[in-house]
Scaffold this motif. Structure first.
Motif, PDB file in Angstrom:
ATOM      1  N   GLU A 234     -14.893   7.985   4.497  1.00  0.00           N
ATOM      2  CA  GLU A 234     -15.272   6.844   5.322  1.00  0.00           C
ATOM      3  C   GLU A 234     -14.085   5.927   5.576  1.00  0.00           C
ATOM      4  O   GLU A 234     -13.830   5.503   6.711  1.00  0.00           O
ATOM      5  N   ARG A 235     -13.331   5.620   4.528  1.00  0.00           N
ATOM      6  CA  ARG A 235     -12.152   4.778   4.712  1.00  0.00           C
ATOM      7  C   ARG A 235     -11.101   5.483   5.567  1.00  0.00           C
ATOM      8  O   ARG A 235     -10.420   4.850   6.365  1.00  0.00           O
ATOM      9  N   ALA A 236     -10.942   6.797   5.377  1.00  0.00           N
ATOM     10  CA  ALA A 236      -9.962   7.540   6.175  1.00  0.00           C
ATOM     11  C   ALA A 236     -10.286   7.441   7.657  1.00  0.00           C
ATOM     12  O   ALA A 236      -9.400   7.160   8.480  1.00  0.00           O
TER      13      ALA A 236
ATOM     14  N   THR B  50       0.823  -1.207   0.000  1.00  0.00           N
ATOM     15  CA  THR B  50       0.000   0.000   0.000  1.00  0.00           C
ATOM     16  C   THR B  50       0.858   1.259   0.000  1.00  0.00           C
ATOM     17  O   THR B  50       0.588   2.214  -0.751  1.00  0.00           O
ATOM     18  N   TYR B  51       1.909   1.279   0.816  1.00  0.00           N
ATOM     19  CA  TYR B  51       2.750   2.480   0.908  1.00  0.00           C
ATOM     20  C   TYR B  51       3.314   2.865  -0.452  1.00  0.00           C
ATOM     21  O   TYR B  51       3.256   4.029  -0.856  1.00  0.00           O
TER      22      TYR B  51
ATOM     23  N   LEU C  66      -6.167  -3.831  -1.866  1.00  0.00           N
ATOM     24  CA  LEU C  66      -5.376  -3.679  -0.643  1.00  0.00           C
ATOM     25  C   LEU C  66      -6.180  -3.190   0.560  1.00  0.00           C
ATOM     26  O   LEU C  66      -5.621  -3.028   1.647  1.00  0.00           O
ATOM     27  N   TRP C  67      -7.467  -2.984   0.393  1.00  0.00           N
ATOM     28  CA  TRP C  67      -8.314  -2.611   1.536  1.00  0.00           C
ATOM     29  C   TRP C  67      -8.740  -3.868   2.271  1.00  0.00           C
ATOM     30  O   TRP C  67      -9.239  -4.815   1.666  1.00  0.00           O
ATOM     31  N   ASP C  68      -8.530  -3.882   3.571  1.00  0.00           N
ATOM     32  CA  ASP C  68      -8.909  -5.008   4.424  1.00  0.00           C
ATOM     33  C   ASP C  68     -10.207  -4.656   5.126  1.00  0.00           C
ATOM     34  O   ASP C  68     -10.218  -3.913   6.106  1.00  0.00           O
TER      35      ASP C  68
ATOM     36  N   TYR D 246      -5.999  -0.314   5.379  1.00  0.00           N
ATOM     37  CA  TYR D 246      -5.268  -0.827   4.227  1.00  0.00           C
ATOM     38  C   TYR D 246      -4.202  -1.825   4.688  1.00  0.00           C
ATOM     39  O   TYR D 246      -3.486  -1.588   5.675  1.00  0.00           O
ATOM     40  N   LEU D 247      -4.094  -2.917   3.955  1.00  0.00           N
ATOM     41  CA  LEU D 247      -3.057  -3.899   4.208  1.00  0.00           C
ATOM     42  C   LEU D 247      -1.687  -3.302   3.909  1.00  0.00           C
ATOM     43  O   LEU D 247      -1.553  -2.470   3.005  1.00  0.00           O
ATOM     44  N   ASP D 248      -0.694  -3.740   4.652  1.00  0.00           N
ATOM     45  CA  ASP D 248       0.661  -3.372   4.277  1.00  0.00           C
ATOM     46  C   ASP D 248       1.035  -4.058   2.970  1.00  0.00           C
ATOM     47  O   ASP D 248       1.557  -3.427   2.058  1.00  0.00           O
TER      48      ASP D 248
END
Length: 876
Positions: A651-653, A572-573, A616-618, A624-626
């Motif tokens: 919402e995700r933030a 994700t990074y 990559l969203w868990d 977010y997954l690494d």
């Protein structure tokens, strides 16, 4: 460990700040306060309610020395035969005298004695290119500058067996070691009656020369030393024994004085010697940023990176007539003895009457030395009140201290690139020689890395933009060393070959930052081809079929990143950084008239953002997954930058930040990983570098008090622990120095608190190159008032705001040649906004042109140069 060190490293945090050298850091270390600046924290700051804050109100927070000659503020301790150590604080009067008698010759084993180690470290070449060996025979060769080094890091026990040609009667022995390998716990056995018999045991040793007396004399031809632990200075734990003597010889304490400069400083140490005995007495200088790691050697020297002649200290042979010696790199008088390492970043300096055995007869470890004065020639940017072109002040004392602590930390790394003073790992580059740069750290690495510029550059632009060339020089140099396939090196280290996966993305973002803050269009046009090549050639070569960067493609499995983490595949990074870089590149493209590129890069950014959210969203964790593969973990870097780059919706933030709150919160900041599946202790490690985007994400997600809490835990811990004031490279488990003595305690990449407080809390930032357009959007939290100035190419952009009761006032002073908008902290309901006698907003609707509700705030656009004052009142 001495009581001084324990106090300096204890958990207690004292919030007292001195404006000059030696204020808060002394209180923070449990040491006496010195100087006139110690009352700073006790004096309340007068805010806008009492009228504009005078310029001088923020001056007391400035940390830099008042001149380039910096003197120590305190004697920490002295040892051995030292007369008048305090005289070093008052040059030109009495002198400090160190005396040491000539030592007797050490005892020797009989000819034919041999030594055997359980393992032996492989040899290497020193800094002079000569081969070094570390075999066990060195422990009985009579030479103190050779040693046995085992090869089993942290894998104890280590054994050293000495065999004489015939039986000896031994009442004890002496173990002579080195400060970076002292055996702390060991036993001694003697071979008696065909069996090993324990004759002594030592625990908690820290002495380089340790006399070991046996319970009773023994007749033996063999002795065995079994080491079960050794001193850990943060650079690997090995057993190191220089000599074993066949008698117990107590050391004569080498006379020494330890000086405190009050905070980390950087430059060339200078010592004035009034006189000396006629035998060439030597002095050894050891430097450290913390008392914890100040021993008989420095916490770090540039020779530590590649071996060399310094042996952990800087040497000087004092002539009988005295001399003023400036510590510069190299051997004395062009020979091959008496070596000094030169420039140092440190807070503490230990001067000892001593010499390396290999330096005889040019320097001797005994005699008499009279010292008149000690100082430092400060080489970095001198950030005095007169040099500041941007400043900040608010109602929260702690935040003020952290802002100016960040500025001073950054000043320490703004320095000239000089061959003798850079990191020695192949970092020298003729293309940078003599140019102003942003180094990584004051102590190490003395080399500019582009990832560090991502934070240090913004800090520089907001405080001392007259030195913006320091960032440009680094960015331009790296661009000119771009590889044929488009990859851009992270630094000059290893002749521009250090393989990092993420730093070319930071080069893009740093390039946009530089253009945004300075308006340097020439830079944007000149290096636009490199921008195109890195985004359209290099990164597409490591993109998978989902449109995501995937480390491992195109031979990148061995590439590292800012922390040399063993991450692979879709991360994700990396991909959030990619989105950020693509959008920043689009802004540069528009600025130089390449609109088609801008549109194409924005489209790709949107596609990558969508792919990140898809792959990559868990959902289970709400973060977010690494990595998309391997153990499940969630990283601060990816989640924070996903928010600041716009990958995450609101919402995700909110969900991701809640997850970080629940899983990474520590008393000394927020950890950069939520578990230890990447490496042991990852969930206890804090990087201010990756904390900065989390601060921004929290502010801009409407969580200002949460951001301030995280800032106070992170920077409060660093301020409250030795060396105080400056900001660390990284914090480890339980708030420790994450890499021991090797850790840099004044690191530019850790200064993100400064741009966060200016851009998010005060709320002002540029939105077009050179501040031709600006925005003021404060996120106030519980802070009552704030004010400051941002330096722009057109003059200062001034902002001040205050909350008092149900009234909020905001004043902006905009320079000529700029236009901007303000976004007031209200959703508009039940609020009235007035400016210059006009009503702009009332009853939930606009009452003037250019005023609208945008992103939940009443926004006033099209503001011209001049002073604008807004008053917001709430009804009911």
């Amino acid at each position: 460990m001495t009581d001084d060190v324990q106090t300096a490293q204890g958990p207690d945090r004292r919030a007292v700040l001195g404006a000059g050298v030696g204020g808060a850091v002394l209180a923070a270390a449990g040491l006496p306060l010195l100087g006139s600046g110690t009352a700073a924290a006790a004096t309340p700051v007068q805010g806008p309610a009492a009228g504009p804050v005078a310029d001088e109100a923020w001056h007391r927070y400035v940390q830099a020395p008042s001149s380039r000659t910096v003197r120590p503020v305190r004697i920490v301790r002295s040892a051995g035969d030292v007369t008048r150590p305090d005289a070093l604080l008052k040059p030109g009067g009495q002198v400090t005298v160190l005396r040491r008698p000539e030592p007797p010759a050490p005892p020797r084993w009989p000819d034919g004695t041999t030594a055997e180690g359980s393992t032996t470290h492989a040899g290497n070449n020193g800094g002079d290119g000569q081969p070094r060996t570390y075999d066990a025979q060195h422990a009985v060769d009579g030479a103190l500058d050779t040693f046995w080094n085992d090869d089993t890091e942290r894998a104890f026990p280590d054994t050293l067996t000495v065999t004489a040609p015939e039986a000896l009667t031994l009442a004890g022995l002496t173990v002579v070691s080195d400060t970076d390998g002292v055996p702390t716990d060991f036993t001694v056995d003697a071979w008696v009656d065909s069996d090993w018999r324990k004759v002594a045991a030592v625990t908690g040793n820290s002495a380089v020369q340790r006399a070991v007396r046996f319970d009773a004399p023994v007749s033996t031809a063999r002795v065995r030393i079994t080491v079960t632990s050794a001193q850990d200075l943060g650079q690997g734990v090995f057993t190191r024994i220089n000599e074993v003597w066949p008698e117990a010889v107590d050391p004569v304490v080498a006379p020494s004085v330890t000086l405190d400069f009050g905070k980390v400083v950087v430059g060339y140490p200078k010592v004035t010697f009034a006189s000396a005995s006629g035998n060439n007495p030597g002095v050894r200088l050891a430097f450290s940023e913390t008392l914890q790691f100040l021993t008989d050697r420095s916490d770090f020297t540039r020779n530590d990176q590649a071996g060399g002649a310094s042996k952990g200290t800087d040497q000087y042979a004092v002539p009988a007539g005295g001399a003023t010696w400036t510590d510069k790199k190299g051997y004395a008088s062009g020979g091959d003895k008496v070596y000094a390492d030169g420039l140092h970043g440190f807070r503490y300096l230990k001067i000892t009457l001593d010499a390396l055995p290999s330096d005889a007869p040019a320097a001797q470890p005994w005699g008499t030395v009279a010292v008149d004065a000690v100082s430092l020639d400060f080489t970095a940017y001198l950030g005095t009140p007169d040099s500041y072109r941007g400043w900040f002040l608010c109602s929260d004392e702690e935040l003020n201290r952290y802002w100016y602590g960040a500025s001073y930390t950054n000043e320490l790394v703004v320095d000239t690139f000089r061959e003798d003073d850079v990191d020695p790992r192949g970092a020298f580059s003729s293309s940078l020689d003599g140019k102003l740069v942003l180094h990584d750290g004051a102590k190490r690495d003395r080399d500019p890395y582009v990832g560090d510029v991502a934070v240090a550059g913004r800090t520089l632009y907001l405080t001392h933009d007259d030195a913006a060339e320091a960032a440009r020089n680094v960015l331009a140099d790296l661009a000119e060393h771009q590889r044929a396939d488009g990859w851009i090196p992270p630094a000059s280290i290893n002749q521009y070959t250090l393989p990092l996966f993420d730093y070319p993305l930071w080069w893009v973002t740093c390039s946009w930052d530089y253009v945004l803050y300075t308006g340097d269009k020439d830079y944007a046009e000149r290096y636009y081809p490199q921008l195109v090549k890195v985004l359209d050639t290099w990164y597409p070569s490591v993109t998978d079929d989902a449109g995501l960067l995937s480390k491992g493609l195109n031979g990148t499995s061995g590439y590292g990143d800012y922390a040399f983490l063993g991450r692979t595949g879709r991360i994700t990074y990396y991909n959030a950084n990619y989105v950020q870089a693509l959008r920043d590149a689009a802004r540069i493209a528009e600025h130089v008239g390449h609109d088609a590129d801008a549109g194409r890069w924005r489209e790709r950014a949107d596609e990558v953002a969508q792919a990140v959210n898809t792959h990559l969203w868990d959902e289970a964790a709400g973060a977010y997954l690494d990595s998309a593969t391997g153990a499940v973990r969630h990283a601060q870097d990816g989640n924070a930058i996903a928010i600041t780059s716009g990958v995450a919706d609101a919402e995700r933030a909110a969900s991701a930040l809640a997850h970080l709150d629940a899983t990474t919160k520590l008393r000394y900041g927020n950890a950069f990983m939520d578990n230890d599946t990447l490496f042991g202790g990852a969930s206890q490690r804090v990087y201010a570098f990756t904390s900065y985007p989390e601060f921004v994400a929290r502010f801009e997600s409407g969580l200002a008090d949460s951001a301030i809490d995280q800032i106070k835990r992170t920077y409060g811990w660093m301020e409250g622990h030795d060396p105080g004031i400056t900001h660390w490279e990284g914090i480890g488990p339980n708030g420790s120095l994450y890499e021991g003595a090797y850790t840099s305690m004044a690191h530019g990449w850790s200064t993100g608190v400064l741009p966060a407080l200016t851009h998010q809390l005060l709320g002002a930032k540029p939105t077009s190159p050179g501040y031709s357009a600006w925005e003021v959007r404060p996120f106030t939290g519980s802070v009552r008032w704030a004010q400051g100035e941002l330096p722009t190419p057109h003059g200062p952009l001034g902002v001040e705001w205050e909350r008092q009761g149900g009234t909020y006032t905001l004043t902006v002073r905009a320079p000529r040649g700029t236009r901007g908008i303000v976004a007031l902290p209200t959703d508009g309901r039940g609020a009235t906004v007035r400016s210059g006698g006009r009503t702009l907003w009332r009853d939930g609707r606009s009452a003037a042109s250019g005023v609208r509700l945008d992103s939940g705030r009443v926004t006033v656009s099209g503001l011209a140069p001049g002073t604008h004052r807004f008053t917001l009142t709430r009804e009911g």
